[in-house]
Enzyme design. Structure first.
Site, mmCIF file in Angstrom:
data_model
loop_
_atom_site.group_PDB
_atom_site.id
_atom_site.type_symbol
_atom_site.label_atom_id
_atom_site.label_comp_id
_atom_site.label_asym_id
_atom_site.label_seq_id
_atom_site.Cartn_x
_atom_site.Cartn_y
_atom_site.Cartn_z
ATOM 1 N N TYR A 155 0.827 -1.204 0.000
ATOM 2 C CA TYR A 155 0.000 0.000 0.000
ATOM 3 C C TYR A 155 0.862 1.254 0.000
ATOM 4 O O TYR A 155 0.633 2.202 -0.776
ATOM 5 C CB TYR A 155 -0.925 -0.002 1.221
ATOM 6 C CG TYR A 155 -1.709 1.281 1.386
ATOM 7 C CD1 TYR A 155 -2.749 1.584 0.524
ATOM 8 C CD2 TYR A 155 -1.400 2.190 2.400
ATOM 9 C CE1 TYR A 155 -3.474 2.761 0.664
ATOM 10 C CE2 TYR A 155 -2.107 3.357 2.544
ATOM 11 C CZ TYR A 155 -3.144 3.650 1.674
ATOM 12 O OH TYR A 155 -3.847 4.826 1.821
ATOM 13 N N ASN A 216 -4.488 -4.377 18.251
ATOM 14 C CA ASN A 216 -3.335 -5.089 17.699
ATOM 15 C C ASN A 216 -2.055 -4.498 18.277
ATOM 16 O O ASN A 216 -1.763 -3.323 18.076
ATOM 17 C CB ASN A 216 -3.322 -4.982 16.175
ATOM 18 C CG ASN A 216 -4.513 -5.678 15.541
ATOM 19 O OD1 ASN A 216 -5.441 -5.043 15.061
ATOM 20 N ND2 ASN A 216 -4.502 -6.992 15.562
#
Length: 330
Positions: A155, A216
């Site tokens: 990305y 996370n």
């Protein structure tokens, strides 16, 4: 100052690619409210028709369902457009690691198609979405344009490639391009669902649904969260920027720094979430995500100087507005 008093030539037409997405639909809404024409291009792969249903019957709004990977679609969409606000892209760092070929085709070739179509149609200004992910593993805070590290995901590669292509179109073809490196944008219409949902809407929805969110990593990672109104301002001010400011990329953020664990606690408190003992529940913790940047905080001095960018919405003001919107719309 914001953006609501900005003035463009009468009958200006704005093409918003990815206009049915989170940022794109907010841009469409803001420009229509200012009295200008909007053309929305979206293939509805990640955007949602419901985000733009509000505008469907307006004579100054046009929706084109089409794919930026197709050059002819881009050419048709750019015909007669004065300004292009190119938001169409697939986001998510972890998803890009799973789908590198698609990300290249959509985010790089799709952007190149839009640049070429804008050039051939004589578009005045081409403003496009870049990302803070281009800073990669550069550890120094705040993040400053011109001091980038090694890219950490496909990305990020796509966004950096977009910046380089845009620079070439300014240098060789005279198309005024302005890259906006967004830092963790949040606000109304941001999708809270799915494995790749952004953290703020996902946390809000889970807490409203009585679920405990999973962070996370250790929650000590930090982000420069940026409310959607600041992003609208940046896009529109870039459309009025000087030619001398073209061919470059700019940090678009508020210039603050929030830690994920603090955001979780703040949302839980704001939403009145408690466990059976009346205490604020602790979040769950999961593994760190591959490709994630640990800390992010923007130097917005360049955007202030060259684009006149003066963000009015702090994180605190924005998060209150976001909570109110999700409470009313989820």
């Amino acid at each position: 100052m914001g953006y609501k008093n900005l003035v463009f030539p009468k009958d200006s037409t704005f093409l918003v690619t990815g206009g049915a997405g989170f940022i794109g639909s907010n841009l469409c809404e803001a420009i229509l409210a200012m009295g200008y024409r909007v053309r929305c291009l979206d293939d509805l792969s990640t955007g949602k028709r419901e985000n733009v249903e509000l505008f469907t019957d307006r004579p100054d709004y046009q929706f084109i369902e089409g794919d930026i990977k197709d050059l002819q679609t881009c050419m048709a969409a750019c015909e007669g457009a004065d300004y292009v606000l190119h938001q169409a892209a697939w986001g998510s760092v972890p998803r890009s690691i799973e789908m590198p070929l698609f990300y290249c085709a959509n985010n790089i070739t799709g952007t190149l198609n839009m640049l070429e179509a804008a050039r051939q149609n004589g578009v005045k200004k081409f403003v496009y979405a870049s990302s803070s992910s281009v800073y990669g593993d550069e550890p120094v805070l705040p993040k400053t344009e011109g001091r980038e590290g090694n890219l950490l995901s496909p990305y990020a590669v796509t966004k950096r490639a977009d910046e380089e292509w845009a620079k070439q179109y300014t240098r060789h073809y005279g198309l005024d391009t302005y890259g906006l490196r967004y830092f963790n944008v949040f606000g109304r219409r941001q999708d809270p669902n799915g494995a790749y949902a952004a953290v703020i809407p996902k946390f809000i929805k889970q807490l409203l649904d009585g679920e405990i969110p999973t962070i996370n990593g250790d929650g000590k990672q930090s982000r420069d969260f940026t409310y959607i109104e600041n992003v609208i301002e940046a896009n529109l001010k870039a459309c009025l920027a000087d030619h001398e400011a073209a061919g470059e990329a700019y940090n678009i953020a508020y210039g603050g720094r929030e830690f994920l664990l603090d955001i979780y606690y703040g949302l839980a408190d704001a939403l009145g979430v408690t466990d059976e003992g009346g205490r604020r529940p602790e979040p769950n913790f999961g593994p760190e995500r591959a490709g994630d940047i640990k800390h992010s905080n923007a130097d917005i001095g360049k955007a202030k100087e060259k684009l006149g960018y003066e963000p009015e919405w702090s994180f605190e003001r924005g998060i209150k507005a976001a909570i109110d919107w999700y409470r009313a719309n989820l």
